[in-house]
Design an enzyme around this catalytic site. Structure first.
Site, PDB file in Angstrom:
ATOM      1  N   CYS A  40      26.049 -34.462   8.128  1.00  0.00           N
ATOM      2  CA  CYS A  40      26.943 -33.541   8.847  1.00  0.00           C
ATOM      3  C   CYS A  40      27.447 -34.139  10.156  1.00  0.00           C
ATOM      4  CB  CYS A  40      26.231 -32.223   9.108  1.00  0.00           C
ATOM      5  SG  CYS A  40      25.864 -31.292   7.609  1.00  0.00           S
TER       6      CYS A  40
ATOM      7  N   ASN B 209      31.499 -35.802   3.930  1.00  0.00           N
ATOM      8  CA  ASN B 209      30.104 -35.478   3.649  1.00  0.00           C
ATOM      9  C   ASN B 209      29.977 -34.000   3.343  1.00  0.00           C
ATOM     10  OD1 ASN B 209      27.003 -35.657   4.004  1.00  0.00           O
ATOM     11  ND2 ASN B 209      27.627 -34.081   5.473  1.00  0.00           N
ATOM     12  N   GLU B 210      29.331 -33.672   2.232  1.00  0.00           N
ATOM     13  CA  GLU B 210      29.112 -32.273   1.835  1.00  0.00           C
ATOM     14  C   GLU B 210      30.405 -31.470   1.884  1.00  0.00           C
ATOM     15  OE1 GLU B 210      25.908 -30.452   3.973  1.00  0.00           O
ATOM     16  OE2 GLU B 210      24.384 -31.539   2.849  1.00  0.00           O
TER      17      GLU B 210
END
Length: 395
Positions: free
Chosen positions: A90, A214-215
């Site tokens: 994150c 990311n994610e």
């Protein structure tokens, strides 16, 4: 001086008026104490401004000037990792879109050059990040330990707080990606290749993989899939052989995960559209035991990166006891299925990697450390065992 212990080290330094000046000295203590303090004293009344005070051990890994602590880096090197994903999860996307904002999204260019010119930022876990460990140091460390670099760039989109650059104005974020490739692989005749050379690394770093976001997941207000297509087209126009890592979101059970795989499978006939899709799962040990066959029936047309996984018998702030033998055994069991399906799971990495005792926002973690020591959790030794004993035959 460590009060009450008698441990003491001292260095004298002359100061001159007239602007900022870099000052260096070497301090050798006559003893050891984990509670030692750095104290700066003036010999007379004066006004002095200090900035970027950095107390560094003399013994760093491989003797690097702006290097890593030898014991911590040595533990990671002993694990013999094949790749290193950085700068984090994150961390790459949480923050504002304003580059000069102290809470801005992570920008790799801010981590280059002299340490005192790198702007500090507050990161995702609410502590100050000096960026003393930057992209040059990450690439350098990968080279030192024989691991392939796998940087992850922001897609100009933070799904957690719904901050996003307009899809029709992605040039700034595309340039972050292509300039990074040039920094890693370009020669001295290129703008960013010259920056790398001037920092001390004439030869290219040999970047072959790049994560896009990311994610990241599709939302009603943000079209990550369209963003990924924009990145894929632009990056492959610039570097056709670059292996791109896509994202399946923050879990492997929700509709976000299912929609992501529908998207990548819709492009599976498009050569090099995605090298592997990044899956994340922090789960109970029972889930890992019960899903050693998780990848047995995956389609072989799109590869997988198990990018962040760990058993969580319990979790929370500053809880090193959450790294249990039970959790490590569950991870080992799950990895039997990952290794058995190595034709589809091409990359796998436990997360998070490091945690400082007393300051960890997330538990469990792989390697714990404090000011003077470090140790590997049971999960560390599972990773090390698998890395040192790679399978060569499928029965």
């Amino acid at each position: 001086n460590a009060e009450g212990t008698g441990c003491y080290g001292r260095a004298d330094m002359k100061l001159e008026a007239g602007g900022w000046k870099k000052k260096e000295c070497r301090i050798k203590s006559d003893g050891t104490d984990a509670a030692a303090r750095l104290v700066i004293l003036m010999r007379q009344i004066m006004t002095v401004e200090f900035d970027v005070i950095s107390l560094f051990p003399a013994d760093t890994y491989r003797g690097r000037e702006n290097g890593l602590r030898a014991d911590i880096a040595g533990m990671l090197a002993a694990m013999k990792p094949r790749f290193l994903r950085f700068p984090g999860g994150c961390l790459t996307h949480i923050g504002s879109l304003e580059e000069r904002d102290r809470n801005a999204m992570y920008r790799w260019k801010s981590t280059l050059g002299d340490v005192w010119d790198r702007p500090a930022r507050r990161n995702s876990w609410n502590y100050n990040q000096t960026l003393g460990l930057g992209y040059y140091e990450y690439f350098q460390f990968c080279e030192d330990i024989g691991a392939k670099p796998l940087p992850v760039i922001s897609a100009g989109f933070d799904p957690h707080f719904l901050r996003m650059a307009p899809v029709d104005d992605m040039e700034e974020w595309i340039r972050e990606a292509t300039d990074l490739i040039e920094f890693a692989n370009g020669d001295r005749t290129t703008r960013w290749g010259a920056v790398r050379a001037q920092m001390g690394h004439e030869e290219p770093f040999g970047l072959t993989m790049l994560g896009v976001g990311n994610e990241q997941w599709q939302t009603e207000k943000a079209d990550f899939f369209e963003r990924y297509e924009i990145f894929e087209k632009a990056i492959h126009a610039y570097a056709p052989k670059m292996k791109l890592i896509g994202s399946a979101g923050p879990d492997i059970t929700s509709g976000r995960y299912a929609r992501a795989w529908e998207f990548y499978h819709a492009h599976e006939e498009q050569a090099d559209f995605v090298y592997a899709v990044d899956e994340h799962y922090y789960v109970k040990p029972e889930w890992l035991y019960g899903h050693t066959d998780f990848y047995d029936n995956y389609s072989r047309k799109v590869k997988v990166f198990s990018g962040e996984y760990a058993a969580h018998p319990c979790s929370g702030f500053n809880r090193p006891e959450s790294n249990t033998l039970e959790g490590a055994l569950a991870e080992a069991a799950f990895l039997t299925g990952v290794e058995r399906n190595a034709d589809v799971v091409v990359l796998a990495s436990y997360a998070p990697l490091f945690a400082r005792l007393g300051y960890a926002q997330w538990s469990p973690d792989l390697i714990w450390f404090d000011a003077s020591n470090c140790y590997g959790s049971p999960s560390y030794y599972v990773q090390k065992m698998y890395s040192e004993n790679m399978g060569t035959v499928t029965v």
